[in-house]
Structures are given as structure tokens and as C-alpha cells.
Design a protein around this motif. Structure first.
Motif, PDB file in Angstrom:
ATOM      1  N   MET A  94      76.998  62.629  76.672  1.00 19.83           N
ATOM      2  CA  MET A  94      76.123  62.910  77.579  1.00 19.83           C
ATOM      3  C   MET A  94      75.976  64.445  77.755  1.00 19.83           C
ATOM      4  O   MET A  94      76.949  65.266  77.619  1.00 19.83           O
ATOM      5  CB  MET A  94      76.645  62.807  79.165  1.00 19.83           C
ATOM      6  CG  MET A  94      75.627  63.019  80.335  1.00 19.83           C
ATOM      7  SD  MET A  94      74.166  61.636  80.085  1.00 19.83           S
ATOM      8  CE  MET A  94      74.960  60.224  80.772  1.00 19.83           C
ATOM      9  N   ALA A  95      74.725  65.018  77.570  1.00 21.91           N
ATOM     10  CA  ALA A  95      74.329  66.325  77.246  1.00 21.91           C
ATOM     11  C   ALA A  95      73.283  66.749  78.114  1.00 21.91           C
ATOM     12  O   ALA A  95      72.143  66.182  78.228  1.00 21.91           O
ATOM     13  CB  ALA A  95      74.166  66.733  75.861  1.00 21.91           C
ATOM     14  N   PRO A  96      73.246  68.242  78.592  1.00 22.27           N
ATOM     15  CA  PRO A  96      72.147  68.966  79.116  1.00 22.27           C
ATOM     16  C   PRO A  96      70.680  68.997  78.150  1.00 22.27           C
ATOM     17  O   PRO A  96      71.030  69.671  77.074  1.00 22.27           O
ATOM     18  CB  PRO A  96      72.588  69.965  79.696  1.00 22.27           C
ATOM     19  CG  PRO A  96      73.956  70.429  78.567  1.00 22.27           C
ATOM     20  CD  PRO A  96      74.317  69.158  78.286  1.00 22.27           C
ATOM     21  N   PHE A  97      69.723  68.724  78.833  1.00 26.16           N
ATOM     22  CA  PHE A  97      68.324  69.039  78.155  1.00 26.16           C
ATOM     23  C   PHE A  97      67.394  69.655  79.134  1.00 26.16           C
ATOM     24  O   PHE A  97      67.486  69.335  80.301  1.00 26.16           O
ATOM     25  CB  PHE A  97      67.794  67.457  77.653  1.00 26.16           C
ATOM     26  CG  PHE A  97      68.411  67.185  76.285  1.00 26.16           C
ATOM     27  CD1 PHE A  97      67.832  67.337  75.136  1.00 26.16           C
ATOM     28  CD2 PHE A  97      69.815  66.773  76.102  1.00 26.16           C
ATOM     29  CE1 PHE A  97      68.107  66.739  73.803  1.00 26.16           C
ATOM     30  CE2 PHE A  97      70.196  66.451  74.817  1.00 26.16           C
ATOM     31  CZ  PHE A  97      69.423  66.401  73.705  1.00 26.16           C
ATOM     32  N   TYR A  98      66.478  70.317  78.631  1.00 25.70           N
ATOM     33  CA  TYR A  98      65.211  70.590  79.272  1.00 25.70           C
ATOM     34  C   TYR A  98      64.136  69.725  79.000  1.00 25.70           C
ATOM     35  O   TYR A  98      64.019  69.335  77.802  1.00 25.70           O
ATOM     36  CB  TYR A  98      64.696  71.892  79.011  1.00 25.70           C
ATOM     37  CG  TYR A  98      65.706  73.032  79.413  1.00 25.70           C
ATOM     38  CD1 TYR A  98      66.078  73.154  80.894  1.00 25.70           C
ATOM     39  CD2 TYR A  98      66.513  73.968  78.973  1.00 25.70           C
ATOM     40  CE1 TYR A  98      66.898  74.130  81.364  1.00 25.70           C
ATOM     41  CE2 TYR A  98      67.290  75.226  78.972  1.00 25.70           C
ATOM     42  CZ  TYR A  98      67.525  75.015  80.524  1.00 25.70           C
ATOM     43  OH  TYR A  98      68.378  75.913  81.246  1.00 25.70           O
ATOM     44  N   ILE A  99      63.467  69.278  79.912  1.00 24.88           N
ATOM     45  CA  ILE A  99      62.172  68.645  79.811  1.00 24.88           C
ATOM     46  C   ILE A  99      60.902  69.305  79.531  1.00 24.88           C
ATOM     47  O   ILE A  99      60.781  70.005  79.936  1.00 24.88           O
ATOM     48  CB  ILE A  99      61.951  67.478  81.083  1.00 24.88           C
ATOM     49  CG1 ILE A  99      63.243  66.426  81.305  1.00 24.88           C
ATOM     50  CG2 ILE A  99      60.594  66.993  81.207  1.00 24.88           C
ATOM     51  CD1 ILE A  99      62.724  65.890  82.879  1.00 24.88           C
TER      52      ILE A  99
END
Length: 282
Positions: free
Chosen positions: A110-115
């Protein structure tokens, strides 16, 4: 709105993601019409600095991220499954003009992403690949990427699955960008769905795309079936007219024929799982 952003988004996000939230981003266009982004105003030609500063101020204005919807989506043919049976409302966190979500990769990380639905694909920081056990070697494919500092070559990796709030796509490619700390989730994922971004509510809505099955449109499904059936038909004609019953070549070709039949059966089974209409398989 999306069309004007597509050509420039990957470059812009590469700069934004590597910068602290709230940093100034200057945009300018050179004599050949190429758009550049930089965090250092002294890198902008003097004649362009006023326009670049105005562009930077506009990017920082509240509400600069607008509400918009997807056009008729066309998913990339590399994706093999898009799973969504109902409409989903997925909250995101606003960071200036950026939208951050948590994405699950390969059912494990589970990792942070920018849309950015206007970006063409997916980009990962190298440490995401490390945590997924993806190793980069001499045989890893490379792709040229246009950035504010020129054209650079970056590794391309394949992800088994990418999942956002219950919306899942399998078999997507991603580039590795060493300047990133956060991933970038772009069109190769979102184009599998009908989507709507509501900046006021900080929500992205994803709905099933009835023009797609498993991330592929009707032409792509037909092409997959036609390729296998065409190869099988040519092999059958060769066996019937050019290879004798006792020809040593026949045994090898019969094995190949069995492989093609198995591949066709597997494709039919995949189409059944994705609820592909029969007329898409012709």
C-alpha cells in the motif's frame, strides 16, 4: 481540459512530486513551442519571467483543481483485467493542486500516489519497486521520457495489479522515476473506467465502463481472438496440404497446434470471466 494537459502532465508532475508542497513551479515555452517547468526562476529566459510568475501564481490559487469527467475511455491494450461492478466514491487528500490517494500494488504494497488522469501512465519511485521485489537489470526495458531537463531514459516494469479503493486493473506497466518520493497514477489505470473528479468534495468517482471488458474494448478483444484463430487456420492448411502423414515435421506442428488450441481455450475462459459478449469474440 484533459486534452491540453496530456502532453505536459508527466513533466509537470515529475517536478511537483520532487518539490515540497507549496514550492513555486514556473512554466515557460521556448521558441520551438516546447513547454518547460522549473523551480528556479533564474532558469527562465528574462523575457518569459513575468508570464512564468503569473503561471506559478495561478497554479497556487485555491480551487485550481477543477471538477471534470472522463471522455469516452479507451484503455491501453496492455491491461488484461479491470474489475469494477458498481460505482465507487474514493476520497483523496488535497495537497495544493495535487490529489493524493493510497494505492495497493501487486496485492502486497500500500503506497501513496498522486492522481493525474491526464498523465498517460504510471510512474513509481525506485523504492516502491524495491519493496515489491522488482529488480532492475541490464535486460530491463527502458523508455525515453521528456522532462524539464531534457530527455532521460527510465526503466519500465510490469505490475501484476494496481488497486484503488476496490477498483482493480491487472498487467499495467510503470516507469521508475528516481526524483519521486510518491507515485503517479495516470490514464493507463483510469481509462479503464468512467471517472469524475470532484475537487470541491475531494472525491474521485469511478464507474464501470460498459464499452470495456477486462480493460479492453471490442476491437481489442476481436483482435486477440482473430490472431489466434488466423494462426491456427494457417497451420491447419499447411498440415492438410503440405505435410505428409509420416513427415517428421508433422509431429512438431501437431504439438504447436495443440498449444494454439489450449491458448484459444484459455482466452475463451478469460473472456467468460470478464463477461465478454460473444460477438466481441468473432
Amino acid at each position: 481540459m484533459l486534452g491540453t494537459r496530456c502532453a505536459r502532465t508527466a513533466c509537470l508532475l515529475a517536478v511537483l512530486i520532487g518539490a515540497p508542497v507549496g514550492a513555486e513551479i514556473y512554466e515557460w515555452t521556448d521558441a520551438e513551442g516546447r513547454v518547460h517547468y522549473t523551480q528556479q526562476l533564474d532558469r527562465v529566459p528574462p523575457a518569459q519571467r513575468e508570464a512564468a510568475m503569473q503561471s506559478s501564481r495561478r497554479q497556487g490559487e485555491p480551487g485550481a483543481v477543477q471538477t471534470y469527467s472522463s471522455p469516452a475511455s479507451q484503455a491501453p491494450t496492455g491491461s488484461r483485467a479491470a474489475r469494477l461492478s458498481r460505482e465507487l466514491r474514493i476520497p483523496f487528500v488535497r495537497e495544493g493542486t495535487l490529489m493524493r490517494v493510497n494505492v495497493r500494488l501487486n496485492d502486497s504494497l500500500m503506497a501513496p500516489f498522486y492522481i493525474d488522469t491526464g498523465a498517460s501512465g504510471i510512474a513509481l519511485p525506485p523504492h516502491f519497486a524495491d519493496r515489491l521485489g522488482i529488480r532492475i537489470g541490464r535486460d530491463t526495458p527502458q523508455v525515453d521520457v521528456h522532462t524539464a531537463n531534457g530527455v532521460v531514459s527510465r526503466p519500465v516494469v510490469r505490475l501484476d495489479s494496481v488497486e484503488l479503493g476496490g477498483a482493480r486493473v491487472e498487467g499495467l506497466e510503470a516507469t521508475l522515476n528516481p526524483s519521486m518520493d510518491v507515485g503517479l497514477l495516470g490514464g493507463s489505470f483510469f481509462n479503464n473506467f468512467v471517472y469524475r473528479v470532484d475537487a470541491a468534495q475531494s472525491v474521485i468517482t469511478l464507474a464501470p465502463n460498459e464499452g470495456m471488458r477486462g480493460g479492453l474494448d471490442v476491437e481489442s478483444w476481436r483482435a486477440r481472438f482473430q490472431e489466434l484463430r488466423g494462426t491456427l487456420a494457417r497451420l491447419d492448411a499447411h498440415l492438410a496440404h503440405e505435410v505428409g502423414a509420416h513427415d517428421p515435421e508433422r509431429q512438431v506442428l501437431e504439438v504447436r497446434r495443440a498449444e494454439l488450441l489450449a491458448a484459444l481455450a484459455a482466452l475463451d475462459a478469460e473472456a467468460d470471466r470478464q463477461r465478454v459478449p460473444q460477438n466481441w469474440r468473432e
